[in-house]
Write a protein that holds these residues in place. Structure first.
Motif, mmCIF file in Angstrom:
data_model
loop_
_atom_site.group_PDB
_atom_site.id
_atom_site.type_symbol
_atom_site.label_atom_id
_atom_site.label_comp_id
_atom_site.label_asym_id
_atom_site.label_seq_id
_atom_site.Cartn_x
_atom_site.Cartn_y
_atom_site.Cartn_z
ATOM 1 N N GLY A 17 0.763 -1.236 0.030
ATOM 2 C CA GLY A 17 0.017 0.034 -0.071
ATOM 3 C C GLY A 17 0.902 1.345 0.048
ATOM 4 O O GLY A 17 0.432 2.215 -0.762
ATOM 5 N N GLN A 18 1.911 1.326 0.746
ATOM 6 C CA GLN A 18 2.716 2.292 0.644
ATOM 7 C C GLN A 18 3.292 2.572 -0.576
ATOM 8 O O GLN A 18 3.714 3.669 -1.159
ATOM 9 C CB GLN A 18 3.834 2.213 1.828
ATOM 10 N N VAL A 19 3.872 1.750 -1.182
ATOM 11 C CA VAL A 19 4.370 1.690 -2.670
ATOM 12 C C VAL A 19 3.584 2.073 -3.625
ATOM 13 O O VAL A 19 3.901 3.095 -4.343
ATOM 14 C CB VAL A 19 5.166 0.199 -2.960
ATOM 15 N N ARG A 20 2.251 1.789 -3.473
ATOM 16 C CA ARG A 20 1.135 2.112 -4.490
ATOM 17 C C ARG A 20 0.989 3.638 -4.265
ATOM 18 O O ARG A 20 0.644 4.275 -5.195
ATOM 19 C CB ARG A 20 -0.166 1.411 -4.196
ATOM 20 N N VAL A 21 0.958 4.127 -2.979
ATOM 21 C CA VAL A 21 0.664 5.493 -2.716
ATOM 22 C C VAL A 21 1.916 6.417 -3.351
ATOM 23 O O VAL A 21 1.737 7.245 -3.695
ATOM 24 C CB VAL A 21 0.403 5.873 -1.261
ATOM 25 N N ALA A 22 2.927 5.962 -3.197
ATOM 26 C CA ALA A 22 4.189 6.552 -3.464
ATOM 27 C C ALA A 22 4.286 6.687 -4.858
ATOM 28 O O ALA A 22 4.412 7.577 -5.596
ATOM 29 C CB ALA A 22 5.714 5.906 -3.038
ATOM 30 N N LEU A 23 3.679 5.668 -5.677
ATOM 31 C CA LEU A 23 3.861 5.280 -7.136
ATOM 32 C C LEU A 23 2.574 6.452 -7.761
ATOM 33 O O LEU A 23 2.773 7.104 -8.919
ATOM 34 C CB LEU A 23 3.384 3.937 -7.565
ATOM 35 N N ALA A 24 1.622 6.407 -7.045
ATOM 36 C CA ALA A 24 0.428 7.316 -7.394
ATOM 37 C C ALA A 24 0.997 8.958 -7.265
ATOM 38 O O ALA A 24 0.630 9.793 -8.081
ATOM 39 C CB ALA A 24 -0.577 7.076 -6.405
ATOM 40 N N ALA A 25 1.537 9.213 -6.166
ATOM 41 C CA ALA A 25 2.334 10.734 -5.999
ATOM 42 C C ALA A 25 3.221 10.950 -7.007
ATOM 43 O O ALA A 25 3.175 11.972 -7.536
ATOM 44 C CB ALA A 25 2.836 10.878 -4.571
ATOM 45 N N LEU A 26 4.010 9.824 -7.545
ATOM 46 C CA LEU A 26 5.017 10.113 -8.655
ATOM 47 C C LEU A 26 4.540 10.443 -9.974
ATOM 48 O O LEU A 26 4.681 11.111 -10.601
ATOM 49 C CB LEU A 26 6.020 9.129 -8.778
ATOM 50 N N VAL A 27 3.327 9.858 -10.129
ATOM 51 C CA VAL A 27 2.614 9.930 -11.255
ATOM 52 C C VAL A 27 1.866 11.127 -11.448
ATOM 53 O O VAL A 27 1.757 12.049 -12.374
ATOM 54 C CB VAL A 27 1.659 8.801 -11.585
ATOM 55 N N ASP A 28 1.189 11.456 -10.200
ATOM 56 C CA ASP A 28 0.402 12.871 -10.080
ATOM 57 C C ASP A 28 1.500 13.897 -10.156
ATOM 58 O O ASP A 28 1.042 15.077 -10.820
ATOM 59 C CB ASP A 28 -0.305 13.073 -8.806
ATOM 60 N N ARG A 29 2.620 13.965 -9.631
ATOM 61 C CA ARG A 29 3.777 14.864 -9.829
ATOM 62 C C ARG A 29 4.189 14.989 -11.075
ATOM 63 O O ARG A 29 5.097 15.902 -11.522
ATOM 64 C CB ARG A 29 4.639 14.799 -8.688
ATOM 65 N N GLY A 30 4.160 14.019 -12.112
ATOM 66 C CA GLY A 30 4.906 14.096 -13.287
ATOM 67 C C GLY A 30 6.128 13.414 -13.479
ATOM 68 O O GLY A 30 6.745 13.308 -14.544
ATOM 69 N N PHE A 31 6.710 12.590 -12.356
ATOM 70 C CA PHE A 31 7.703 11.781 -12.282
ATOM 71 C C PHE A 31 7.683 10.596 -13.098
ATOM 72 O O PHE A 31 8.720 9.928 -13.496
ATOM 73 C CB PHE A 31 8.571 11.586 -10.950
ATOM 74 N N LEU A 32 6.423 10.033 -13.219
ATOM 75 C CA LEU A 32 6.131 8.851 -13.807
ATOM 76 C C LEU A 32 5.132 8.790 -14.837
ATOM 77 O O LEU A 32 4.197 9.652 -14.520
ATOM 78 C CB LEU A 32 5.800 7.676 -12.630
ATOM 79 N N ARG A 33 4.996 7.985 -15.769
ATOM 80 C CA ARG A 33 3.708 7.851 -16.714
ATOM 81 C C ARG A 33 3.476 6.348 -16.623
ATOM 82 O O ARG A 33 4.472 5.367 -16.649
ATOM 83 C CB ARG A 33 4.312 8.151 -18.128
ATOM 84 N N VAL A 34 2.384 6.047 -16.563
ATOM 85 C CA VAL A 34 1.786 4.668 -16.550
ATOM 86 C C VAL A 34 1.336 4.086 -17.859
ATOM 87 O O VAL A 34 0.733 5.234 -18.641
ATOM 88 C CB VAL A 34 0.617 4.249 -15.761
ATOM 89 N N SER A 35 1.876 3.102 -18.569
ATOM 90 C CA SER A 35 1.449 2.904 -19.726
ATOM 91 C C SER A 35 0.947 1.392 -19.677
ATOM 92 O O SER A 35 1.688 0.527 -19.349
ATOM 93 C CB SER A 35 2.572 2.679 -20.770
ATOM 94 N N PRO A 87 8.816 16.103 -14.799
ATOM 95 C CA PRO A 87 7.912 17.118 -15.010
ATOM 96 C C PRO A 87 8.415 18.832 -15.464
ATOM 97 O O PRO A 87 9.784 18.710 -15.569
ATOM 98 C CB PRO A 87 7.057 17.465 -13.509
ATOM 99 N N VAL A 88 7.758 19.301 -15.806
ATOM 100 C CA VAL A 88 8.149 20.750 -16.479
ATOM 101 C C VAL A 88 8.755 21.620 -15.262
ATOM 102 O O VAL A 88 8.048 21.875 -14.335
ATOM 103 C CB VAL A 88 6.827 21.651 -16.861
ATOM 104 N N GLY A 89 10.045 22.100 -15.456
ATOM 105 C CA GLY A 89 10.778 22.761 -14.522
ATOM 106 C C GLY A 89 11.430 22.126 -13.412
ATOM 107 O O GLY A 89 12.156 22.631 -12.515
ATOM 108 N N ALA A 90 11.341 20.766 -13.392
ATOM 109 C CA ALA A 90 11.895 19.959 -12.362
ATOM 110 C C ALA A 90 13.423 19.756 -12.191
ATOM 111 O O ALA A 90 14.142 19.954 -11.435
ATOM 112 C CB ALA A 90 11.258 18.646 -12.174
#
Length: 140
Positions: free
Chosen positions: A85-103, A119-122
């Motif tokens: 669950g902690q890993v899933r929350v971290a992955l969701a946050a990384l996707v929301d912030r633009g660090f990951l894309r799910v395909s 992400p733009v500006g990171a």
């Protein structure tokens, strides 16, 4: 002297959204190289657990940010020692912030392919942070 009544939003004429021009630069996230991605993640304001999962994820990527073998959630659980669950929350946050894309988009993290993206500006923030820490260490 009388003042005219102000129009309410309901009285305003509806506007159609203007379509984006096709020659505008695309802000779609592109795959990122591993080292700049790691610097951007470490310079971000993400909580420590999220950065830990991100760095564990990046160890599976090659220099260009592509994964030969996707680590999936279970692999990240074994690498980090965190709960699924902690890993899933971290992955969701990384996707929301633009660090990951799910395909493909909307797929579950246990079966989806992940792509490192910046992400733009990171990267600019990471450079500023790196310069500030370098300047502080040389001032002492």
């Amino acid at each position: 002297m009388t003042t005219a009544a102000r129009p309410t939003p309901a009285q305003m004429p509806p506007r159609r959204p203007t379509p984006a021009t096709s020659d505008a630069p695309s802000l779609a996230a592109r795959p990122a190289h591993r080292k700049p991605w790691e610097r951007a993640v470490l310079a971000s304001s993400l909580p420590g657990n999220f950065r830990f999962v991100a760095i564990a994820l990046s160890t599976h990527a090659d220099g260009r940010g592509h994964f030969a073998h996707q680590p999936r959630v279970i692999g990240l659980v074994h690498n980090t020692g965190l709960h699924a669950g902690q890993v899933r929350v971290a992955l969701a946050a990384l996707v929301d912030r633009g660090f990951l894309r799910v395909s493909p988009p909307g797929e579950d993290y246990a079966t989806a392919d992940l792509v490192l993206t910046l992400p733009v500006g990171a990267l600019a923030r990471a450079r500023r942070t790196r310069q500030a820490t370098t300047n502080r260490s040389t001032d002492a």
